[in-house]
Every structure is written in C-alpha cells, then in structure tokens.
Enzyme design. Sequence first.
Site, PDB file in Angstrom:
ATOM      1  N   CYS A   1       0.834  -1.199   0.000  1.00  0.00           N
ATOM      2  CA  CYS A   1       0.000   0.000   0.000  1.00  0.00           C
ATOM      3  C   CYS A   1       0.870   1.251   0.000  1.00  0.00           C
ATOM      4  O   CYS A   1       2.044   1.213   0.308  1.00  0.00           O
ATOM      5  CB  CYS A   1      -0.886   0.002   1.239  1.00  0.00           C
ATOM      6  SG  CYS A   1      -1.861  -1.489   1.412  1.00  0.00           S
TER       7      CYS A   1
ATOM      8  N   ARG B   1       4.054   0.815  -6.586  1.00  0.00           N
ATOM      9  CA  ARG B   1       3.940  -0.170  -5.502  1.00  0.00           C
ATOM     10  C   ARG B   1       2.795  -1.142  -5.754  1.00  0.00           C
ATOM     11  O   ARG B   1       2.656  -2.162  -5.092  1.00  0.00           O
ATOM     12  CB  ARG B   1       3.733   0.545  -4.155  1.00  0.00           C
ATOM     13  CG  ARG B   1       4.878   1.459  -3.751  1.00  0.00           C
ATOM     14  CD  ARG B   1       4.451   2.396  -2.619  1.00  0.00           C
ATOM     15  NE  ARG B   1       4.272   1.730  -1.379  1.00  0.00           N
ATOM     16  CZ  ARG B   1       5.247   1.565  -0.452  1.00  0.00           C
ATOM     17  NH1 ARG B   1       6.459   2.015  -0.728  1.00  0.00           N
ATOM     18  NH2 ARG B   1       5.018   0.961   0.687  1.00  0.00           N
TER      19      ARG B   1
ATOM     20  N   TRP C   1      -3.224  -2.210  -1.701  1.00  0.00           N
ATOM     21  CA  TRP C   1      -2.913  -3.493  -2.358  1.00  0.00           C
ATOM     22  C   TRP C   1      -3.587  -4.540  -1.475  1.00  0.00           C
ATOM     23  O   TRP C   1      -3.117  -4.806  -0.358  1.00  0.00           O
ATOM     24  CB  TRP C   1      -1.403  -3.693  -2.416  1.00  0.00           C
ATOM     25  CG  TRP C   1      -0.931  -5.026  -2.916  1.00  0.00           C
ATOM     26  CD1 TRP C   1      -0.714  -6.157  -2.180  1.00  0.00           C
ATOM     27  CD2 TRP C   1      -0.600  -5.401  -4.264  1.00  0.00           C
ATOM     28  NE1 TRP C   1      -0.274  -7.192  -2.972  1.00  0.00           N
ATOM     29  CE2 TRP C   1      -0.192  -6.758  -4.252  1.00  0.00           C
ATOM     30  CE3 TRP C   1      -0.609  -4.716  -5.481  1.00  0.00           C
ATOM     31  CZ2 TRP C   1       0.206  -7.438  -5.402  1.00  0.00           C
ATOM     32  CZ3 TRP C   1      -0.191  -5.407  -6.622  1.00  0.00           C
ATOM     33  CH2 TRP C   1       0.189  -6.738  -6.581  1.00  0.00           C
TER      34      TRP C   1
ATOM     35  N   ASN D   1      -0.576   0.713   6.148  1.00  0.00           N
ATOM     36  CA  ASN D   1       0.153  -0.242   5.303  1.00  0.00           C
ATOM     37  C   ASN D   1       0.735  -1.291   6.235  1.00  0.00           C
ATOM     38  O   ASN D   1       1.402  -0.964   7.216  1.00  0.00           O
ATOM     39  CB  ASN D   1       1.284   0.462   4.527  1.00  0.00           C
ATOM     40  CG  ASN D   1       2.056  -0.521   3.646  1.00  0.00           C
ATOM     41  OD1 ASN D   1       1.502  -1.550   3.236  1.00  0.00           O
ATOM     42  ND2 ASN D   1       3.327  -0.254   3.394  1.00  0.00           N
ATOM     43  N   GLY D   2       0.476  -2.570   5.934  1.00  0.00           N
ATOM     44  CA  GLY D   2       0.996  -3.646   6.783  1.00  0.00           C
ATOM     45  C   GLY D   2      -0.106  -4.661   7.022  1.00  0.00           C
ATOM     46  O   GLY D   2      -1.116  -4.677   6.325  1.00  0.00           O
TER      47      GLY D   2
ATOM     48  N   GLU E   1      16.258 -23.168  -9.972  1.00  0.00           N
ATOM     49  CA  GLU E   1      15.936 -21.732  -9.916  1.00  0.00           C
ATOM     50  C   GLU E   1      17.210 -20.900  -9.976  1.00  0.00           C
ATOM     51  O   GLU E   1      17.260 -19.871 -10.656  1.00  0.00           O
ATOM     52  CB  GLU E   1      15.145 -21.434  -8.646  1.00  0.00           C
ATOM     53  CG  GLU E   1      14.896 -19.958  -8.361  1.00  0.00           C
ATOM     54  CD  GLU E   1      14.156 -19.208  -9.466  1.00  0.00           C
ATOM     55  OE1 GLU E   1      13.628 -19.854 -10.398  1.00  0.00           O
ATOM     56  OE2 GLU E   1      14.147 -17.968  -9.433  1.00  0.00           O
TER      57      GLU E   1
ATOM     58  N   LYS F   1      17.960 -18.036 -12.878  1.00  0.00           N
ATOM     59  CA  LYS F   1      18.311 -16.641 -12.563  1.00  0.00           C
ATOM     60  C   LYS F   1      19.541 -16.211 -13.352  1.00  0.00           C
ATOM     61  O   LYS F   1      19.580 -15.154 -13.953  1.00  0.00           O
ATOM     62  CB  LYS F   1      18.539 -16.479 -11.065  1.00  0.00           C
ATOM     63  CG  LYS F   1      17.293 -16.523 -10.229  1.00  0.00           C
ATOM     64  CD  LYS F   1      16.464 -15.261 -10.288  1.00  0.00           C
ATOM     65  CE  LYS F   1      15.299 -15.221 -11.209  1.00  0.00           C
ATOM     66  NZ  LYS F   1      14.314 -16.219 -11.328  1.00  0.00           N
TER      67      LYS F   1
ATOM     68  N   GLU G   1      18.824 -16.011 -17.267  1.00  0.00           N
ATOM     69  CA  GLU G   1      17.898 -15.006 -17.823  1.00  0.00           C
ATOM     70  C   GLU G   1      18.395 -13.581 -17.647  1.00  0.00           C
ATOM     71  O   GLU G   1      17.931 -12.701 -18.366  1.00  0.00           O
ATOM     72  CB  GLU G   1      16.489 -15.165 -17.253  1.00  0.00           C
ATOM     73  CG  GLU G   1      16.325 -14.957 -15.782  1.00  0.00           C
ATOM     74  CD  GLU G   1      14.863 -15.102 -15.373  1.00  0.00           C
ATOM     75  OE1 GLU G   1      13.964 -14.907 -16.210  1.00  0.00           O
ATOM     76  OE2 GLU G   1      14.607 -15.419 -14.216  1.00  0.00           O
TER      77      GLU G   1
ATOM     78  N   HIS H   1      25.537 -39.740 -14.421  1.00  0.00           N
ATOM     79  CA  HIS H   1      24.909 -40.402 -15.579  1.00  0.00           C
ATOM     80  C   HIS H   1      24.971 -39.530 -16.829  1.00  0.00           C
ATOM     81  O   HIS H   1      24.028 -39.482 -17.608  1.00  0.00           O
ATOM     82  CB  HIS H   1      23.454 -40.734 -15.239  1.00  0.00           C
ATOM     83  CG  HIS H   1      23.328 -41.648 -14.061  1.00  0.00           C
ATOM     84  ND1 HIS H   1      23.576 -42.991 -14.127  1.00  0.00           N
ATOM     85  CD2 HIS H   1      23.045 -41.382 -12.754  1.00  0.00           C
ATOM     86  CE1 HIS H   1      23.433 -43.536 -12.928  1.00  0.00           C
ATOM     87  NE2 HIS H   1      23.104 -42.578 -12.081  1.00  0.00           N
TER      88      HIS H   1
ATOM     89  N   LYS I   1       7.688  -9.724 -18.517  1.00  0.00           N
ATOM     90  CA  LYS I   1       7.383 -10.011 -17.102  1.00  0.00           C
ATOM     91  C   LYS I   1       6.260 -11.041 -17.003  1.00  0.00           C
ATOM     92  O   LYS I   1       6.262 -11.875 -16.128  1.00  0.00           O
ATOM     93  CB  LYS I   1       6.963  -8.724 -16.378  1.00  0.00           C
ATOM     94  CG  LYS I   1       6.704  -8.918 -14.885  1.00  0.00           C
ATOM     95  CD  LYS I   1       7.896  -9.498 -14.183  1.00  0.00           C
ATOM     96  CE  LYS I   1       7.603  -9.909 -12.764  1.00  0.00           C
ATOM     97  NZ  LYS I   1       8.706 -10.708 -12.165  1.00  0.00           N
TER      98      LYS I   1
HETATM   99  C1  AGP Z   1      11.250 -15.998 -13.791  1.00  0.00           C
HETATM  100  O1  AGP Z   1      12.315 -15.189 -13.356  1.00  0.00           O
HETATM  101  C2  AGP Z   1      10.683 -15.539 -15.112  1.00  0.00           C
HETATM  102  N1  AGP Z   1      10.279 -14.185 -15.056  1.00  0.00           N
HETATM  103  C3  AGP Z   1       9.621 -16.478 -15.635  1.00  0.00           C
HETATM  104  O2  AGP Z   1      10.168 -17.792 -15.654  1.00  0.00           O
HETATM  105  C4  AGP Z   1       8.315 -16.530 -14.820  1.00  0.00           C
HETATM  106  O3  AGP Z   1       8.553 -17.147 -13.584  1.00  0.00           O
HETATM  107  C5  AGP Z   1       7.274 -17.346 -15.604  1.00  0.00           C
HETATM  108  O4  AGP Z   1       7.041 -16.698 -16.834  1.00  0.00           O
HETATM  109  C6  AGP Z   1       5.960 -17.522 -14.856  1.00  0.00           C
HETATM  110  O5  AGP Z   1       5.361 -16.274 -14.643  1.00  0.00           O
HETATM  111  P1  AGP Z   1       4.102 -16.201 -13.640  1.00  0.00           P
HETATM  112  O6  AGP Z   1       4.619 -16.596 -12.286  1.00  0.00           O
HETATM  113  O7  AGP Z   1       3.642 -14.785 -13.696  1.00  0.00           O
HETATM  114  O8  AGP Z   1       3.063 -17.170 -14.132  1.00  0.00           O
END
Ligand code: AGP
Length: 610
Positions: free
Chosen positions: A2, A27, A75, A101-102, A483, A487, A490, A506, A605
């Site tokens: 918020c 935000r 939010w 906010n919180g 993961e 990171k 990408e 293997h 995103k």
């Molecule tokens: C992760 O860093 C990427 N931005 C991408 O793999 C993302 O996690 C994936 O596209 C899923 O997005 P979502 O969580 O909005 O569904």
Amino acid sequence: MCGIIGYIGEKPANQIIFDGLTRLEYRGYDSAGIAVLDGGRLLVKKEVGKLRNLHDMFITDFPSASTHGIGHTRWATHGRPSGFNAHPHGDCKTSLMVAHNGIIENYIKLKTRLTLAGHVFLSETDSEVLAHLIESHYSGNLEVAVRTALQEVEGAYAIVVIHRDHPDCLICARKESPLIVAVGQGENFIASDVTAIMHYTRTVHYLDNLCMAIVKRDGVDFFDVDGHSMDKKPVQVDWNPVAAEKGGFSHFMLKEIHEQPQVIRDTIGGRTSEEEGKIYLTELGLSGPDIFKFQRIVMVACGTAYYAGCVGKYMIEKLVRIPVECDLASEFRYREPIVDANTLVVAVSQSGETADTLAAVREARARGAKVLGIVNAKESSLTREVDGLVYIHAGPEIGVASTKAYIAMLTAFTLLALLLGKIRGTLTPAAVRREISELKRLPQEIEKVLANSAPIRVLAERFENAHNFLYLGRGINFPTALEGALKLKEISYIHAEAYAAGEMKHGPIALIDKELPVFVIATASAIYDKIISNVKEVQARSGIVIALATEGDEEIGKYVEHVIYLPRVSELLSPILNVIPLQLFAYFVADLRGLDVDQPRNLAKSVTVE
Ligand code: AGP
C-alpha cells in the site's frame, strides 16, 4: 504494498495527496482514497480502481480545498478490492480516519472485542480495526490514544491518523512497514517513501521502528513507543526520481531481493496462530471433505513458479503424505492429463496472466479437478478461474527476473502444507507450532545473508566471464538449483544447467573440467554425505566447486575452495534461504557484465501468449 500520504500545510491537500499517490503507483494497488478535514468535518472519498480513472472524484469534483488530509492506495490483503475496503477507514462517529500499510495479525481478536463493545465495522479489512481501537482509547488526547491502541497491535503497520478535533496535526507511527516524514516550508508531509514527495522537499526523517510523530504545519515531534520524546535530525535525499522508485537501489531486482524478509512476514501475515498451532487460509475455498477427498496433487506452472511448485511438492509429500506431481503448464495442457474429481490441481503464478498456466487450469477444470491458485496479482485472470486461492503478498514485482514472488510462493506452500497436514491428521499441533516458529525465524536469517553479500559479489567478479555453469542440488534443494540456474541464464545470458546431484554421474560429469564452475547446494540435510560425495566427484575431475554450506560445517572446506556459509535453518525451509545467494550471484554477474538486469533481452514479465 500500500501507499500512504499525509499533508498539512497551505496548499489544497487533495491535490498534494493525489499527486503523491500517483508517484506511489509503482507499488501496485487496486483502490484509493483521500480524507480531508474541512470546517471540523472529515470528508472522505474512496473507490476501487486506478487513479487515472479517479481523477474527477479526487480533484475535479472534490468538495473541499482543505489544506489538511491523508490518502492511501491499497494493495488488497484482507478483503477483496472494493470501495468499502479502500482506505482511509473511519471510526463509528467519523471523528477520525486512518490509512494503514501492513498486516494486523491479531485483528480477528481485536475486531471481535470491539464489536462486542458496540463498534460497527463497515469493511472486511484488518486495517479498520485501527480506527475503532484508537476511538476506544480516545478521551481528548490523540497522541495517547494512538500509542495505547498500537501497544495492543501485533503485526506490521505504517499508519497516519487525522482527527476532526485536532485541526493542527497529523499523527503517524510505524512498526516494520517503512514511513517517512518530510519537512517543507510551512508544510509537512508523511509518505510511504520519498518517491511521493521529493519534488516538494528533500529534507526527510525516516521514522524509526516502533516510533511515532506528531506532524504540524510548523514542526514535527518524535516519540518512542513509550512516549519519550526523541531528538531526530533530518537527512537530505539526493536521489533522482527514478532512483527513488528503486528505494536507492541500482535496480528493481536488487530492491526486490532485499524486500524478501518483509515479503515473508507479509505472506505469513495474520495466517498463523503459533500458540494454537493453527493456520488460517481464508481464501482457500476448499472444505474439509474436499481436502480429505484428494488422492493426489498436480502442480502446474511455468518458469520460476514451476520451480516453486517443485519445492512445494517436497513440502507437501513430507508433511501431508499424498503424492504430488509437478508439470510444466505448457506440457500439461496438451497431454490429455489424467486428472479428475479426486485430484487437486495447484496453479502457481505471480502475474496470474500466464497463458500456458491459464490454459492448464481450464484443461484441469474441464476434466473435473478442483483448482487452487497460488497467486500474487489480485484480481488477475487466474484468480477468477480457480476454486480457491492462497494469495502471496509479494507486492508488485517490477524486475522481470522473479525473486521475491518465488520466496512468497515457497512461504505460501509452507503454510498450505501445514494446513493440509493438520486437517488430514499427518501433523500434530506441536509439529505445526514448530514449523511456524521456524518459518517466522527465516526473515531475520535472510537479513543476515543480505547484510553480508560482499563475498558473493567477489565470487561474481571471479566468474563473470565464465561461459557455462552447472548447478547441483538434491532433494528439496534440487529445485533450488533449477531456480539458481534460471536466474543466471535469464539476466546474465550465461548458459547454466541444473541437475540433480545424484544424476550427474549419468552424463553431465563429462562436462566437468577446470573451466566449468559448479554450484553445489550442500547445506545441512539428511543427505549431506551424498552431496559431499558429489562434490568429490567434481573435484576429482578438476572442476571448480562453489558450495553453499551451513555455518559450522568444518567438512566442506576440506574439499571446496569457494564456500558461502549460511545460517542453520530446517531442511524443509532451507530452499527459502538457499536461493538468496544464488539470486545475488546472478544479479552481481549481470550487473558486472553491464546488462539490463530489470529488463533482460527477449523476456517479458508476464508471458500472456503461447
Ligand atoms: C522468472 O524469473 C521468469 N520471469 C519467468 O520464468 C516466470 O517465472 C514465468 O514466466 C511464470 O510467470 P508467472 O509466475 O507470472 O506465471
């Protein structure tokens, strides 16, 4: 998260507040409100929607040119986005208004007591409790009433209070959630962060935790939680506006990495009762019989969200003892999946708009399965297509590379596994209490890692020009390796592959040589000895090992040159801590390579198309 604005000065408060709220839009929010004090009356306008659509209500048609007011962008956490749930919230007599906010963790208990005492609540929010609590303690001294009320509150808050009988001041206070007081000429401001007010003044007080301030036109007085006056010196903020949105961090991604301790606290919110060993997931939408009926769970997601689901698999199988499969949404949707009314499908998504995940949900429901969404974005498409929800409270995630949403997803999976285990009888209240306690300890442990990130940057400088990386993990930390590799890929564009450590021999072992850095997640676990064997396999072939290990581990240093030591946490929750250094490493490498960390090439995103 918020956004809060307070203003007291000589200009029309609604205009100052509206402008400030628009600068806090990054935000994320779903509703907004403004309250001003005009001729002894509090006028409040609030509505669901974006500020650009509320301009007439807050500016053109606003019924007052008062110079004293508060405003808020919400939010949603407790209670759906709506005009009633929007802030500011008033007491029974509209003698005061509060913006918050919180999360008030004990709001249910407080609301029950206040309702029994005759207070009438108009919203579904936890925040409204603050207005009635202050009212219940008010007998003319607003400062004392606010302080006394806050002493009863458990959880996190940043609040601003306006009262019709106090035309000369605003009161603000904070616990965990940040808040600033900015000093102008004949006017003073309260805001969630400097972004909102820095074009008016750069003279800022950062309110200390558990402190409050009485803000008047001609000055500000600060007090600690016991009411003792505090002498605070302001600082001059020299950020440029864009940097301000990043809270002084170079990139949103780094800011969001550092927000993760708070995100865990926010996602836990008021959902646990440690003393009773209970979990409250109020939007779960699944009955006890539903939960008993499920014979298996299938996770569907993409990217980072998929890896979160993989961690969730380990958590649920360990604590709930039902089989869990993880499927990439893009695969699930086309493989004529074998799901039915006895399957719980869990769709994981930060944006709630990922096309493959939405399609997988529709496929699952068409086959009779119930679907639970683990989602960040309120009111997103996914939230309208599932049978139940567990919202993660990560706030808006601006960096394309997901960090805090991942942590929030893992926190949500922990709560979900505890709840399912308790309902299905595989967990005793004592076991639930133990895990809740461990989970609540995580933010402070993560803060230690964030405060000591220099060695990770040194490693990034050592390996920034590597062409390939291998990430190895086992058990619940195999998804952590996945993961971590994602990171790095990408945002630094360096090829990185993750493998189950036991599987390396293997095939991938053929890759090992003195040019290949190998991250190995070797923190304390039941299979630590197996991981050490894998480390030795890499060392024997001149591979370069970078190990994540637990503080006090005296074994790993015998075999590994580069070790990042982490605080000891339970193995079940270790993925939440272990991913932090991997996020930081990827960030530092990408930054050293001069790349666009927040907007990496080719990435969006939210992938809203196939
Ligand atoms: C992760 O860093 C990427 N931005 C991408 O793999 C993302 O996690 C994936 O596209 C899923 O997005 P979502 O969580 O909005 O569904």
